[in-house]
Design a protein around this motif. Structure first.
Motif, short mmCIF file in Angstrom:
data_model
loop_
_atom_site.label_atom_id
_atom_site.label_comp_id
_atom_site.label_asym_id
_atom_site.label_seq_id
_atom_site.Cartn_x
_atom_site.Cartn_y
_atom_site.Cartn_z
N LYS A 4 9.82 4.91 -13.19
CA LYS A 4 10.74 6.05 -12.84
C LYS A 4 10.38 6.64 -11.63
CE LYS A 4 12.99 10.31 -14.41
NZ LYS A 4 13.05 11.48 -15.46
N SER A 5 9.04 6.85 -11.43
CA SER A 5 8.62 7.53 -10.14
C SER A 5 8.56 6.56 -8.94
CB SER A 5 7.34 8.04 -10.33
OG SER A 5 6.19 7.05 -10.18
N SER A 6 8.50 5.35 -9.33
CA SER A 6 8.45 4.27 -8.17
C SER A 6 9.94 3.90 -7.71
CB SER A 6 7.80 3.02 -8.57
OG SER A 6 6.45 3.03 -8.93
N LEU A 7 10.80 4.13 -8.44
CA LEU A 7 12.11 4.06 -8.23
C LEU A 7 12.58 5.28 -7.46
CD1 LEU A 7 13.78 2.68 -11.48
CD2 LEU A 7 13.53 1.29 -9.32
N ASN A 8 12.11 6.42 -7.80
CA ASN A 8 12.80 7.62 -7.02
C ASN A 8 12.33 7.42 -5.55
OD1 ASN A 8 13.87 8.98 -9.13
ND2 ASN A 8 12.13 10.12 -9.92
N ASN A 51 0.74 -1.05 0.08
CA ASN A 51 -0.10 -0.13 -0.06
C ASN A 51 0.69 1.20 0.12
OD1 ASN A 51 -2.03 1.84 0.44
ND2 ASN A 51 -2.54 1.50 2.34
N ILE A 52 1.49 1.53 -1.29
CA ILE A 52 2.33 2.93 -1.19
C ILE A 52 1.43 3.64 -2.60
CG2 ILE A 52 4.32 2.43 -0.22
CD1 ILE A 52 5.53 1.47 -2.64
N ASN A 53 1.50 4.70 -2.38
CA ASN A 53 0.81 5.76 -3.33
C ASN A 53 1.62 5.73 -4.65
OD1 ASN A 53 -1.28 6.91 -1.85
ND2 ASN A 53 0.27 8.46 -0.94
N CYS A 54 2.76 5.62 -4.94
CA CYS A 54 3.48 5.36 -6.12
C CYS A 54 3.01 4.15 -6.84
CB CYS A 54 4.86 5.47 -6.34
SG CYS A 54 5.81 3.89 -5.23
N PHE A 55 2.40 3.08 -6.56
CA PHE A 55 1.79 2.15 -7.09
C PHE A 55 0.34 2.40 -7.33
CE2 PHE A 55 4.83 -1.27 -4.97
CZ PHE A 55 6.06 -0.75 -5.66
N LYS A 56 -0.27 3.36 -6.93
CA LYS A 56 -1.64 3.69 -7.16
C LYS A 56 -1.97 4.80 -8.03
CE LYS A 56 -2.89 2.39 -2.22
NZ LYS A 56 -3.55 2.89 -1.18
N PRO A 104 13.27 3.63 2.59
CA PRO A 104 13.65 2.10 3.00
C PRO A 104 12.80 1.28 3.37
CG PRO A 104 15.00 3.90 4.16
CD PRO A 104 14.06 4.54 3.63
N TRP A 105 11.74 1.48 4.08
CA TRP A 105 10.59 0.61 4.67
C TRP A 105 9.99 0.10 3.37
CZ3 TRP A 105 5.69 1.73 3.30
CH2 TRP A 105 5.40 3.03 3.12
N ALA A 106 9.79 1.11 2.49
CA ALA A 106 8.87 0.68 1.40
C ALA A 106 9.72 -0.21 0.23
CB ALA A 106 8.40 1.81 0.75
N ARG A 107 10.86 0.19 0.19
CA ARG A 107 12.01 -0.93 -0.63
C ARG A 107 11.99 -2.16 0.23
NH1 ARG A 107 17.47 0.62 -3.09
NH2 ARG A 107 18.15 -1.26 -3.85
#
Length: 78
Positions: free
Chosen positions: A52-56, A41-46, A62-65
């Protein structure tokens, strides 16, 4: 240090040598953005669903990675 020495330092790390971009592309291919956003549940996937934006975001968070890497490891074991 050459790449052979590098590999010997982390022989039990399944993520060693795997780029975050490759992990993300694998997960998007396997699950798609919608399912990925339900799994993690992270916004860059929604919204603004681009590699590119997800990698940034993942490189700064770190917790999302960790969640993405965990899902990747779980996915390749199946």
């Amino acid at each position: 240090m050459n790449s052979d020495e590098n590999k010997q330092e982390q022989p039990n790390n399944p993520l060693h040598g795997v780029k975050l971009k490759d992990i993300l592309e694998f997960l998007v291919e396997k699950y798609g953005w919608k399912e990925l956003s339900l799994q993690i549940n992270i916004n860059c996937f929604k919204s603004n669903q681009t590699i590119k934006s997800s990698l940034n975001f993942l490189r700064k968070t770190p917790w999302a990675r960790e969640k993405v890497e965990h899902l990747y490891l779980k996915s390749i074991k199946k």
